[in-house]
Design a protein around this motif. Structure first.
Motif, PDB file in Angstrom:
ATOM      1  N   LEU A  66       5.231  10.034  10.373  1.00 35.55           N
ATOM      2  CA  LEU A  66       4.018   9.844   9.580  1.00 35.55           C
ATOM      3  C   LEU A  66       2.904  10.782  10.027  1.00 35.55           C
ATOM      4  O   LEU A  66       2.137  11.274   9.199  1.00 35.55           O
ATOM      5  CB  LEU A  66       3.564   8.387   9.635  1.00 35.55           C
ATOM      6  CG  LEU A  66       4.506   7.400   8.939  1.00 35.55           C
ATOM      7  CD1 LEU A  66       4.098   5.971   9.245  1.00 35.55           C
ATOM      8  CD2 LEU A  66       4.554   7.640   7.449  1.00 35.55           C
ATOM      9  N   ASP A  67       2.802  11.035  11.339  1.00 34.57           N
ATOM     10  CA  ASP A  67       1.832  12.012  11.840  1.00 34.57           C
ATOM     11  C   ASP A  67       2.051  13.363  11.171  1.00 34.57           C
ATOM     12  O   ASP A  67       1.097  14.016  10.739  1.00 34.57           O
ATOM     13  CB  ASP A  67       1.976  12.206  13.360  1.00 34.57           C
ATOM     14  CG  ASP A  67       1.432  11.069  14.207  1.00 34.57           C
ATOM     15  OD1 ASP A  67       0.732  10.189  13.681  1.00 34.57           O
ATOM     16  OD2 ASP A  67       1.726  11.071  15.422  1.00 34.57           O
ATOM     17  N   THR A  82       0.852  -1.183   0.000  1.00 37.88           N
ATOM     18  CA  THR A  82       0.000   0.000   0.000  1.00 37.88           C
ATOM     19  C   THR A  82       0.894   1.241   0.000  1.00 37.88           C
ATOM     20  O   THR A  82       2.089   1.159   0.315  1.00 37.88           O
ATOM     21  CB  THR A  82      -0.908   0.029   1.240  1.00 37.88           C
ATOM     22  OG1 THR A  82      -0.095   0.201   2.415  1.00 37.88           O
ATOM     23  CG2 THR A  82      -1.753  -1.232   1.357  1.00 37.88           C
ATOM     24  N   GLY A  83       0.327   2.368  -0.319  1.00 37.52           N
ATOM     25  CA  GLY A  83       1.070   3.619  -0.247  1.00 37.52           C
ATOM     26  C   GLY A  83       1.572   3.882   1.165  1.00 37.52           C
ATOM     27  O   GLY A  83       2.686   4.372   1.363  1.00 37.52           O
ATOM     28  N   PHE A  84       0.762   3.541   2.156  1.00 34.99           N
ATOM     29  CA  PHE A  84       1.147   3.721   3.556  1.00 34.99           C
ATOM     30  C   PHE A  84       2.370   2.861   3.883  1.00 34.99           C
ATOM     31  O   PHE A  84       3.309   3.334   4.530  1.00 34.99           O
ATOM     32  CB  PHE A  84      -0.033   3.363   4.468  1.00 34.99           C
ATOM     33  CG  PHE A  84       0.222   3.622   5.922  1.00 34.99           C
ATOM     34  CD1 PHE A  84       0.335   4.911   6.409  1.00 34.99           C
ATOM     35  CD2 PHE A  84       0.315   2.569   6.815  1.00 34.99           C
ATOM     36  CE1 PHE A  84       0.554   5.153   7.763  1.00 34.99           C
ATOM     37  CE2 PHE A  84       0.527   2.791   8.162  1.00 34.99           C
ATOM     38  CZ  PHE A  84       0.654   4.089   8.639  1.00 34.99           C
ATOM     39  N   GLN A  85       2.395   1.631   3.409  1.00 39.31           N
ATOM     40  CA  GLN A  85       3.540   0.765   3.656  1.00 39.31           C
ATOM     41  C   GLN A  85       4.792   1.291   2.962  1.00 39.31           C
ATOM     42  O   GLN A  85       5.884   1.253   3.529  1.00 39.31           O
ATOM     43  CB  GLN A  85       3.236  -0.663   3.202  1.00 39.31           C
ATOM     44  CG  GLN A  85       2.220  -1.354   4.096  1.00 39.31           C
ATOM     45  CD  GLN A  85       1.755  -2.681   3.556  1.00 39.31           C
ATOM     46  OE1 GLN A  85       1.715  -2.905   2.338  1.00 39.31           O
ATOM     47  NE2 GLN A  85       1.380  -3.579   4.452  1.00 39.31           N
ATOM     48  N   ARG A  86       4.644   1.821   1.760  1.00 45.96           N
ATOM     49  CA  ARG A  86       5.800   2.429   1.084  1.00 45.96           C
ATOM     50  C   ARG A  86       6.305   3.622   1.880  1.00 45.96           C
ATOM     51  O   ARG A  86       7.514   3.803   2.036  1.00 45.96           O
ATOM     52  CB  ARG A  86       5.431   2.858  -0.332  1.00 45.96           C
ATOM     53  CG  ARG A  86       5.407   1.723  -1.321  1.00 45.96           C
ATOM     54  CD  ARG A  86       5.386   2.200  -2.764  1.00 45.96           C
ATOM     55  NE  ARG A  86       4.333   3.157  -3.049  1.00 45.96           N
ATOM     56  CZ  ARG A  86       3.131   2.838  -3.505  1.00 45.96           C
ATOM     57  NH1 ARG A  86       2.817   1.572  -3.729  1.00 45.96           N
ATOM     58  NH2 ARG A  86       2.244   3.765  -3.763  1.00 45.96           N
ATOM     59  N   ASP A  87       5.386   4.424   2.401  1.00 46.31           N
ATOM     60  CA  ASP A  87       5.801   5.577   3.209  1.00 46.31           C
ATOM     61  C   ASP A  87       6.563   5.132   4.449  1.00 46.31           C
ATOM     62  O   ASP A  87       7.551   5.759   4.841  1.00 46.31           O
ATOM     63  CB  ASP A  87       4.584   6.412   3.615  1.00 46.31           C
ATOM     64  CG  ASP A  87       3.946   7.130   2.434  1.00 46.31           C
ATOM     65  OD1 ASP A  87       4.594   7.241   1.372  1.00 46.31           O
ATOM     66  OD2 ASP A  87       2.785   7.566   2.587  1.00 46.31           O
ATOM     67  N   ILE A  88       6.131   4.037   5.062  1.00 47.89           N
ATOM     68  CA  ILE A  88       6.845   3.507   6.224  1.00 47.89           C
ATOM     69  C   ILE A  88       8.277   3.145   5.838  1.00 47.89           C
ATOM     70  O   ILE A  88       9.228   3.492   6.553  1.00 47.89           O
ATOM     71  CB  ILE A  88       6.118   2.276   6.811  1.00 47.89           C
ATOM     72  CG1 ILE A  88       4.801   2.683   7.473  1.00 47.89           C
ATOM     73  CG2 ILE A  88       7.013   1.539   7.810  1.00 47.89           C
ATOM     74  CD1 ILE A  88       3.920   1.508   7.892  1.00 47.89           C
ATOM     75  N   GLU A 115      14.190  -2.674  -3.141  1.00 48.73           N
ATOM     76  CA  GLU A 115      12.827  -2.307  -3.539  1.00 48.73           C
ATOM     77  C   GLU A 115      12.658  -0.796  -3.591  1.00 48.73           C
ATOM     78  O   GLU A 115      12.027  -0.270  -4.515  1.00 48.73           O
ATOM     79  CB  GLU A 115      11.808  -2.930  -2.583  1.00 48.73           C
ATOM     80  CG  GLU A 115      11.723  -4.433  -2.651  1.00 48.73           C
ATOM     81  CD  GLU A 115      11.066  -4.945  -3.920  1.00 48.73           C
ATOM     82  OE1 GLU A 115      10.268  -4.213  -4.533  1.00 48.73           O
ATOM     83  OE2 GLU A 115      11.352  -6.100  -4.293  1.00 48.73           O
ATOM     84  N   ILE A 116      13.206  -0.083  -2.630  1.00 53.71           N
ATOM     85  CA  ILE A 116      13.127   1.383  -2.645  1.00 53.71           C
ATOM     86  C   ILE A 116      13.876   1.933  -3.854  1.00 53.71           C
ATOM     87  O   ILE A 116      13.386   2.820  -4.554  1.00 53.71           O
ATOM     88  CB  ILE A 116      13.667   1.994  -1.341  1.00 53.71           C
ATOM     89  CG1 ILE A 116      12.666   1.764  -0.201  1.00 53.71           C
ATOM     90  CG2 ILE A 116      13.934   3.493  -1.505  1.00 53.71           C
ATOM     91  CD1 ILE A 116      13.157   2.231   1.145  1.00 53.71           C
ATOM     92  N   THR A 117      15.052   1.413  -4.116  1.00 50.25           N
ATOM     93  CA  THR A 117      15.834   1.868  -5.274  1.00 50.25           C
ATOM     94  C   THR A 117      15.083   1.619  -6.571  1.00 50.25           C
ATOM     95  O   THR A 117      15.005   2.500  -7.439  1.00 50.25           O
ATOM     96  CB  THR A 117      17.204   1.175  -5.294  1.00 50.25           C
ATOM     97  OG1 THR A 117      17.906   1.508  -4.090  1.00 50.25           O
ATOM     98  CG2 THR A 117      18.016   1.594  -6.501  1.00 50.25           C
ATOM     99  N   LEU A 158       5.454  -5.722   6.842  1.00 54.21           N
ATOM    100  CA  LEU A 158       6.703  -5.448   6.130  1.00 54.21           C
ATOM    101  C   LEU A 158       7.829  -6.363   6.598  1.00 54.21           C
ATOM    102  O   LEU A 158       8.684  -6.763   5.807  1.00 54.21           O
ATOM    103  CB  LEU A 158       7.083  -3.975   6.277  1.00 54.21           C
ATOM    104  CG  LEU A 158       6.122  -3.009   5.583  1.00 54.21           C
ATOM    105  CD1 LEU A 158       6.391  -1.570   6.013  1.00 54.21           C
ATOM    106  CD2 LEU A 158       6.206  -3.147   4.072  1.00 54.21           C
ATOM    107  N   VAL A 159       7.808  -6.714   7.882  1.00 56.34           N
ATOM    108  CA  VAL A 159       8.770  -7.696   8.395  1.00 56.34           C
ATOM    109  C   VAL A 159       8.484  -9.052   7.758  1.00 56.34           C
ATOM    110  O   VAL A 159       9.398  -9.731   7.274  1.00 56.34           O
ATOM    111  CB  VAL A 159       8.699  -7.774   9.943  1.00 56.34           C
ATOM    112  CG1 VAL A 159       9.495  -8.964  10.459  1.00 56.34           C
ATOM    113  CG2 VAL A 159       9.189  -6.475  10.577  1.00 56.34           C
TER     114      VAL A 159
END
Length: 93
Positions: free
Chosen positions: A30-31, A5-11, A77-79, A50-51
């Motif tokens: 994130l807040d 999800t977008g939230f997981q990518r942000d994490i 994955e981020i790269t 994610l773990v």
């Protein structure tokens, strides 16, 4: 990363940028980004996912505080995501 999800990518991005990532530090970032409070019931299950996906490692800072670090796969994955984004949006020109 396509199954996140977008939230997981942000994490993942937040953890990549923090010097000593732990749950409350990630939550605070994130807040600020979402301009609203992220509740624990949303954050911690996503960290665990994610773990489980092998993108983060979970450790202990002390008896109550978990630390999180990107795995080698998480960094790849981020790269890959950033490379993909740059194909479409490159503001460096």
């Amino acid at each position: 990363m396509h199954d996140l999800t977008g939230f997981q990518r942000d994490i993942l991005y937040v953890i990549a940028g923090l010097e000593q990532p732990h749950g409350l530090a990630v939550k605070d970032e994130l807040d600020d980004y979402y301009e609203q409070e992220i509740n624990h019931g949303r954050l911690y299950p996503n960290l665990d996912d994610l773990v489980d996906k092998g993108l983060l490692e979970k450790g202990k800072l002390d008896k109550r505080t978990n630390s999180y670090t990107l795995t080698r796969r998480g960094r790849r994955e981020i790269t890959a995501r950033r490379d993909w984004e740059t194909q479409y949006v490159d503001f460096t020109e």
